[in-house]
Write an enzyme that holds these catalytic residues in place. Structure first.
Site, PDB file in Angstrom:
ATOM      1  N   ASP A   1       0.817  -1.223   0.000  1.00  5.62           N
ATOM      2  CA  ASP A   1       0.000   0.000   0.000  1.00  5.62           C
ATOM      3  C   ASP A   1       0.846   1.266   0.000  1.00  5.62           C
ATOM      4  OD1 ASP A   1      -2.243  -1.709   2.232  1.00  5.62           O
ATOM      5  OD2 ASP A   1      -2.219  -1.639   0.043  1.00  5.62           O
TER       6      ASP A   1
HETATM    7  N1  LIG Z   1       2.863  -6.478  -2.860  1.00  6.14           N
HETATM    8  C1  LIG Z   1       1.646  -5.926  -2.695  1.00  6.14           C
HETATM    9  N2  LIG Z   1       0.574  -6.737  -2.651  1.00  6.14           N
HETATM   10  C2  LIG Z   1      -0.666  -6.179  -2.466  1.00  6.14           C
HETATM   11  C3  LIG Z   1      -0.815  -4.801  -2.290  1.00  6.14           C
HETATM   12  C4  LIG Z   1       0.350  -3.978  -2.370  1.00  6.14           C
HETATM   13  O1  LIG Z   1       0.282  -2.728  -2.291  1.00  6.14           O
HETATM   14  N3  LIG Z   1       1.557  -4.584  -2.578  1.00  6.14           N
HETATM   15  N4  LIG Z   1      -2.075  -4.283  -1.979  1.00  6.14           N
HETATM   16  C5  LIG Z   1      -2.967  -5.283  -1.415  1.00  6.14           C
HETATM   17  C6  LIG Z   1      -4.370  -4.957  -1.070  1.00  6.14           C
HETATM   18  N5  LIG Z   1      -4.497  -4.767   0.347  1.00  6.14           N
HETATM   19  C7  LIG Z   1      -5.054  -3.582   0.681  1.00  6.14           C
HETATM   20  O2  LIG Z   1      -5.541  -2.876  -0.208  1.00  6.14           O
HETATM   21  C8  LIG Z   1      -4.183  -5.750   1.313  1.00  6.14           C
HETATM   22  C9  LIG Z   1      -4.519  -7.061   1.090  1.00  6.14           C
HETATM   23  C10 LIG Z   1      -4.213  -8.031   2.032  1.00  6.14           C
HETATM   24  C11 LIG Z   1      -3.587  -7.702   3.213  1.00  6.14           C
HETATM   25  C12 LIG Z   1      -3.271  -8.765   4.204  1.00  6.14           C
HETATM   26  O3  LIG Z   1      -2.563  -8.556   5.181  1.00  6.14           O
HETATM   27  N6  LIG Z   1      -3.849  -9.947   3.907  1.00  6.14           N
HETATM   28  C13 LIG Z   1      -3.728 -11.171   4.676  1.00  6.14           C
HETATM   29  C14 LIG Z   1      -2.358 -11.735   4.431  1.00  6.14           C
HETATM   30  C15 LIG Z   1      -2.412 -12.307   3.024  1.00  6.14           C
HETATM   31  C16 LIG Z   1      -1.064 -12.721   2.528  1.00  6.14           C
HETATM   32  O4  LIG Z   1      -0.155 -12.977   3.346  1.00  6.14           O
HETATM   33  O5  LIG Z   1      -0.920 -12.756   1.280  1.00  6.14           O
HETATM   34  C17 LIG Z   1      -4.143 -10.938   6.065  1.00  6.14           C
HETATM   35  O6  LIG Z   1      -5.256 -10.422   6.141  1.00  6.14           O
HETATM   36  O7  LIG Z   1      -3.449 -11.316   7.011  1.00  6.14           O
HETATM   37  C18 LIG Z   1      -3.234  -6.386   3.445  1.00  6.14           C
HETATM   38  C19 LIG Z   1      -3.539  -5.400   2.509  1.00  6.14           C
HETATM   39  C20 LIG Z   1      -3.049  -6.449  -2.358  1.00  6.14           C
HETATM   40  N7  LIG Z   1      -1.758  -7.005  -2.446  1.00  6.14           N
END
Ligand SMILES: Nc1nc2c(c(=O)[nH]1)N[C@@H](CN(C=O)c1ccc(C(=O)N[C@@H](CCC(=O)O)C(=O)O)cc1)CN2
EC number: 3.5.1.10
Length: 290
Positions: free
Chosen positions: A234
């Protein structure tokens, strides 16, 4: 007054380079030599970075001049001035792969805007780590790919995504509330051609659960931010943002509901501007000729 020639094919040239005298003259001379007629021209000189940005929308009346001719011709100008540039046919739709998890309002909005012609995109695939929106994809006749993601299968899932990006000749990947973090390698491979909608007014409330964070903070505005995806979660260059007013009477679920429309509108504007080559990356920021 002699009648203007019939409109030719339309193109968009975007460029950035170290600021220097003569740039607009060099671009205008190039256009004249290729029967170009300027329809819209925007410029920005970032005096702090000493960098010049330009977007020129033009038509070409000579039917014998191809996109490759135009690119070859501008290559010489670019070399002379140290210009980073792109040149596209303005009518060519952007091949856009959309990714979604469990919240489908942004996906639904993009599908409808494409169907009405409001967005000049083709959608060769919808990819999700859940099956919730397979019926929606089917209703639009768009191939749906269920690619589940766990800690153990993440690498395989990302390999499958990249395979689809290559096989389908995808220009742009849109994370329409796709809630998986993309690996550093995947971010590099999609550099500048992956857009995410984050459901907060960044830089506030990065990461997971921004509405819960906002509610705890007692904010009076919630918002949405569309940004390019980078390895720093983000933190990618912001393309568009907007907010909606809230108050003490709203619980986190209310904020989720109230945020839906602003998320969808912000993402749609960002995707539209990207597809019209109106967004130029300027370090950790963007220049948007909207
Ligand atoms: N490398 C990136 N990947 C993603 C981004 C980014 O900016 N750089 N944006 C996210 C979207 N997002 C918020 O908009 C977001 C999505 C998921 C999580 C998160 O912590 N998800 C899981 C963990 C999932 C995982 O490990 O892959 C959780 O809820 O613990 C935070 C922010 C999309 N991807």
């Amino acid at each position: 007054m002699s009648p203007r020639p019939l409109p030719g094919r339309e193109f968009v040239l975007t460029l950035s380079c170290p600021d220097q005298a003569g740039l607009v003259h060099a671009v205008a001379t190039y256009l004249v030599h290729h029967s170009g007629n300027i329809l819209e021209s925007r410029q920005f000189d970032d005096r702090l970075q000493d960098r010049f940005f330009m977007r020129v929308h033009f038509d070409v009346s000579d039917p014998g001049i191809s996109l490759e001719d135009l690119r070859t011709g501008f290559g010489a100008v670019a070399q002379a001035y140290g210009i980073d540039w792109r040149l596209h046919d303005a009518s060519t739709p952007t091949r856009t792969l959309i990714m979604v998890s469990r919240f489908g309002h942004c996906l639904n909005d993009l599908l409808f805007r494409r169907s009405t012609g409001a967005l000049n995109i083709e959608i060769p695939a919808i990819v999700s780590n859940h099956r919730d929106f397979e019926p929606l994809a089917r209703s639009y006749g768009i191939p749906f790919h269920h690619v589940p993601v766990t800690k153990d299968t993440k690498a395989e899932a990302e390999a499958r995504l990249l395979e689809l990006v290559r096989e389908l000749d995808v220009d742009l990947v849109v994370l329409a509330r796709y809630m998986q973090i993309l690996s550093d390698d995947l971010c590099k491979q999609l550099d500048g051609r992956a857009i995410n909608i984050h459901h907060s007014f960044l830089p506030s409330f990065k990461g997971a659960g921004p509405y819960v964070q906002a509610h705890r903070r007692g904010v009076k505005l919630v918002g949405a931010t569309a940004h390019y995806v980078t390895s720093d979660l983000d933190e990618g260059p912001i393309i568009e943002q907007d907010v909606v007013r809230v108050d003490h009477s709203r619980d986190p679920d209310d904020l989720v509901t109230m945020g839906r429309d602003v998320e969808a509108q912000v993402l749609a504007r960002a995707v539209g501007w990207h597809c019209e080559s109106r967004v130029l990356v300027n370090g950790s920021c963007t220049v948007v000729f909207r």
